[in-house]
Design a protein around this motif. Structure first.
Motif, PDB file in Angstrom:
ATOM      1  N   GLY A 563       0.864  -1.043  -0.400  1.00 66.32           N
ATOM      2  CA  GLY A 563       0.001   0.164  -0.396  1.00 66.32           C
ATOM      3  C   GLY A 563       0.955   1.610   0.059  1.00 66.32           C
ATOM      4  O   GLY A 563       0.646   1.982   0.139  1.00 66.32           O
ATOM      5  N   ILE A 564       1.833   1.296   0.121  1.00 69.01           N
ATOM      6  CA  ILE A 564       3.372   2.701   0.402  1.00 69.01           C
ATOM      7  C   ILE A 564       4.119   1.962  -1.220  1.00 69.01           C
ATOM      8  O   ILE A 564       4.548   0.790  -1.545  1.00 69.01           O
ATOM      9  N   PRO A 565       3.828   3.652  -1.835  1.00 73.13           N
ATOM     10  CA  PRO A 565       4.618   3.365  -2.979  1.00 73.13           C
ATOM     11  C   PRO A 565       5.892   2.488  -2.898  1.00 73.13           C
ATOM     12  O   PRO A 565       6.777   2.871  -1.650  1.00 73.13           O
ATOM     13  N   GLU A 566       7.452   2.097  -3.901  1.00 72.05           N
ATOM     14  CA  GLU A 566       8.603   2.410  -3.367  1.00 72.05           C
ATOM     15  C   GLU A 566       9.100   3.454  -3.007  1.00 72.05           C
ATOM     16  O   GLU A 566       9.075   4.469  -4.017  1.00 72.05           O
ATOM     17  N   SER A 570       5.426   4.943   5.484  1.00 73.74           N
ATOM     18  CA  SER A 570       4.290   6.450   6.642  1.00 73.74           C
ATOM     19  C   SER A 570       4.737   6.386   7.643  1.00 73.74           C
ATOM     20  O   SER A 570       5.233   5.825   8.466  1.00 73.74           O
ATOM     21  N   LEU A 571       4.627   7.758   8.232  1.00 74.36           N
ATOM     22  CA  LEU A 571       4.798   8.155   9.591  1.00 74.36           C
ATOM     23  C   LEU A 571       3.656   8.211  10.207  1.00 74.36           C
ATOM     24  O   LEU A 571       2.844   8.866   9.575  1.00 74.36           O
ATOM     25  N   ALA A 572       3.214   7.407  11.189  1.00 73.48           N
ATOM     26  CA  ALA A 572       2.097   8.242  12.029  1.00 73.48           C
ATOM     27  C   ALA A 572       1.919   8.988  13.600  1.00 73.48           C
ATOM     28  O   ALA A 572       3.174   8.466  13.712  1.00 73.48           O
ATOM     29  N   TYR A 573       1.289  10.098  13.394  1.00 68.79           N
ATOM     30  CA  TYR A 573       1.485  10.952  14.494  1.00 68.79           C
ATOM     31  C   TYR A 573       0.181  11.143  15.278  1.00 68.79           C
ATOM     32  O   TYR A 573      -0.484  10.584  14.828  1.00 68.79           O
ATOM     33  N   SER A 574       0.891  11.048  16.472  1.00 70.14           N
ATOM     34  CA  SER A 574      -0.157  11.299  17.477  1.00 70.14           C
ATOM     35  C   SER A 574      -0.660  12.834  17.951  1.00 70.14           C
ATOM     36  O   SER A 574       0.068  12.989  18.720  1.00 70.14           O
ATOM     37  N   VAL A 575      -1.977  13.767  17.279  1.00 75.10           N
ATOM     38  CA  VAL A 575      -1.551  15.252  18.040  1.00 75.10           C
ATOM     39  C   VAL A 575      -2.669  15.379  18.926  1.00 75.10           C
ATOM     40  O   VAL A 575      -3.608  14.871  18.665  1.00 75.10           O
ATOM     41  N   THR A 576      -2.047  15.488  19.794  1.00 70.98           N
ATOM     42  CA  THR A 576      -3.614  15.817  21.148  1.00 70.98           C
ATOM     43  C   THR A 576      -3.633  18.250  21.107  1.00 70.98           C
ATOM     44  O   THR A 576      -2.471  18.556  21.074  1.00 70.98           O
ATOM     45  N   LEU A 577      -4.887  18.046  21.328  1.00 71.06           N
ATOM     46  CA  LEU A 577      -5.224  18.824  20.645  1.00 71.06           C
ATOM     47  C   LEU A 577      -6.227  20.405  21.868  1.00 71.06           C
ATOM     48  O   LEU A 577      -6.670  18.656  21.899  1.00 71.06           O
ATOM     49  N   ALA A 578      -5.670  21.128  22.047  1.00 72.84           N
ATOM     50  CA  ALA A 578      -6.752  21.783  23.874  1.00 72.84           C
ATOM     51  C   ALA A 578      -6.580  23.093  22.903  1.00 72.84           C
ATOM     52  O   ALA A 578      -5.754  23.728  23.183  1.00 72.84           O
TER      53      ALA A 578
END
Length: 609
Positions: A563-566, A570-578
């Protein structure tokens, strides 16, 4: 020894006096602190200045015998004459002064302390010789304490007695004697008063009372008090502030300053009337120097990250520096965070040990030796040190002592435990995380990690630590060949930071941000970028797009595969907003997502569907 015994020695010495010209024999006896008694007599000479008094003969003989501390001296004369000025100076130099009253044969009392038994008046007394004198308070106090003899007389003279009272007391005695015995004859034989004490004027500015007491006392009340105390006050107001001029009586020897008069006024007016107020003052603020403050903050941050601080010697040998090279044939061009000096190293002329020939230009060799020793009996080592690295300036010049931080990690990431099965080794990212903890603790928001080539580090696992465009250090994994030379097995993650350069880049101050009272919103973003794009660049895009609502941005996954081109990742980030003032709505979250998408286009990235 009793005073009578010391005086007996002085009487015996007086019989040996050489006085062919004056016929005035004097004897003296000195009691040393060790109990020895040394005697002396006066020795006259045809050349008058060559005459030696008995007091100086006794004291100089005592000094010649090794005595230095003296308790008492007894001096016996024919008519109670006192020591001359030269003798008083010698007695003052060598020991306490004790004045003894004596007749031609024996002592009759200690001046200002106690009289002798033979001086008492009895029924057989027909002639009375009255001596009225004033004695120095300090001399009486020394005599009473030296002999451990406290009397009513010494208690009075120690506090100071007006010498003018001697003549008043003499006249009173004569009056009472004539009243009791009208036929008695009273004759004045001697009156010696070389320096009479006279009343003197003392000027007290009226404003001084308020300054010292913190309250205003009416001038009329001040004059009333000083008049009752017989200071004869008068007021002067011409050409200046109001001043109270007082005449201090001779019996008030304790009043010599303006503050003394203020104290007298306060004493009579009543201490209870003074205003009550706690003392005011401000302690000197503690200002720590920036380098020391940075050291302490760095140490706290690393200890909180699980590392242990060590202290090592600052001396190494040249082989330790050669071992830092992957090739191992010469000293590398870069030593830790510092370039190799061009003028040579700081060498010890007389080293304590053969392997302590250089002052270290980097902290890494010292730490790597500690790692090697501890790994012999421990499954993991995580240590750091803040110390000086010595960079030479030139011949016959003192080195530049740079404050530096170095850390070294080796072994398993987590200690063995029943609930933890992860046995992976610490690597580059553990060292990088420790450095990031330091940067975050000191508020270095503009920090980044840039890939570099380093002669001591593994290629592809080395980075320079940059703060506001200035390189402050390096972090990476030790080259396997370097680790082998230091006899360390496995991966070794190291870092070294020049704290002196680091401190100069800290322009921001530490601050505390209040926590929002509204429920935070957590959003996950999967971002596809080229392999060459560093994660830090992606994080910078997220921080810019979510400012000022983002309170935390964490990378929690990296994926390559289906699913990711050569050539992509893919970087997965968790962002907390408040937000501080409201609960974020769905439309605000969507707007933030759109801002992230626009920012990612600039670096060739996109949100993963």
């Amino acid at each position: 020894m009793k005073p009578e015994e010391l005086i007996r020695h002085a009487l015996e010495a007086r019989t040996r006096a050489y006085v062919p010209y004056s016929g005035y024999p004097v004897g003296a006896a000195v009691l040393a602190a060790n109990g020895d008694v040394i005697v002396g007599c006066n020795v006259e000479n045809a050349a008058y200045p060559s005459t030696i008094c008995a007091e100086r003969v006794a004291l100089t003989a005592a000094v010649a015998q090794g005595a230095r501390n003296f308790v008492a001296i007894a001096v016996v004369t024919r008519n109670g004459g006192s020591p001359c000025g030269a003798c008083r100076q010698v007695m003052l130099e060598l020991g306490p002064e004790m004045l003894i009253i004596a007749d031609t044969e024996r002592p009759v009392g200690l001046a200002g302390v106690i009289g002798g038994e033979e001086t008492e008046v009895s029924e057989a007394t027909t002639t009375v010789l009255l001596e009225a004198a004033g004695f120095d308070a300090k001399s009486v106090r020394r005599t009473a304490r030296g002999l451990k003899l406290r009397t009513d007389a010494s208690a009075r003279f120690e506090r100071g007695v007006d010498p003018n009272l001697a003549w008043i007391a003499t006249r009173r005695f004569a009056h009472l004697l004539r009243k009791i015995m009208p036929d008695a004859t009273v004759e004045l034989r001697a009156d010696v008063y070389p320096r009479p004490r006279e009343p003197f004027e003392l000027r007290l500015p009226y404003a001084e009372i308020e300054r010292l007491l913190g309250m205003v006392i009416p001038l009329e009340r001040v004059l009333e008090i000083l008049t009752r105390l017989e200071f004869q006050p008068r007021v002067e107001e011409a050409d200046g502030p109001t001043t109270v001029v007082c005449t201090v009586p001779t019996y008030r020897w304790d009043v010599s300053l303006k503050a003394d008069l203020v104290e007298e006024v306060a004493r009579i007016h009543g201490y209870e009337s003074l205003p009550e107020r706690l003392p005011e003052g401000q302690t000197v603020p503690v200002r720590r120097e920036t380098p020391r403050l940075v050291d302490r903050v760095v140490q706290d941050a690393l200890v909180g990250s699980g590392l242990r601080e060590v202290i090592t010697y600052s001396m190494i040998n040249e082989n330790d520096l050669v071992a830092l090279s992957a090739r191992g044939d010469a000293i590398p061009d870069v030593l830790g965070a510092y370039p190799r000096p061009e003028v040579g190293f700081v060498r010890a002329v007389n080293p304590l040990r053969a392997d302590w020939e250089l002052m270290r230009p980097t902290l890494l060799p010292s730490l790597l030796k500690i790692v090697a020793e501890n790994r012999k009996h421990s499954e993991r080592v995580a240590i750091f040190e803040t110390a000086r690295a010595y960079q030479p300036r030139g011949r016959d010049e003192l080195p530049d002592e740079r404050r530096a931080l170095a850390l070294a990690l080796n072994g398993v990431r987590w200690p063995v435990s029943w609930d933890r099965t992860d046995s992976s080794e610490m690597d580059f990212f553990d060292a990088k995380g420790a450095v990031e903890a330091v940067l975050e603790r000191v508020g270095a928001s503009g920090a980044s990690f840039v890939a570099v080539e380093h002669p001591s580090l593994q290629p592809g696992r080395a980075a320079a630590v940059v703060v506001d465009g200035v390189q402050i250090g390096i972090v990476g994994e030790l080259h396997p060949l370097v680790a082998q030379r230091f006899e360390i097995d496995g991966r070794v993650a190291v870092a070294e930071i020049d704290l002196q350069t680091f401190a100069s880049t800290l322009l921001e101050t530490w601050s505390v941000q209040p926590v929002s009272r509204f429920q935070p919103t957590r959003q996950d973003f999967a971002i596809v970028v080229d392999e060459a794009v560093p994660a830090a660049e992606v994080r910078a895009v997220l921080a810019q797009a979510t400012h000022p609502l983002a309170t935390d941005i964490t990378l929690f996954d990296i994926y390559r595969g289906a699913g990711i081109p050569e050539g992509k990742k893919s970087l997965a980030y968790s962002v907390t907003l408040a937000a501080r003032d409201r609960q974020l709505g769905d439309h605000e979250v969507e707007r933030i997502r759109s801002q992230i998408q626009r920012g990612l286009k600039r670096i060739g990235g996109a949100l993963r569907a």
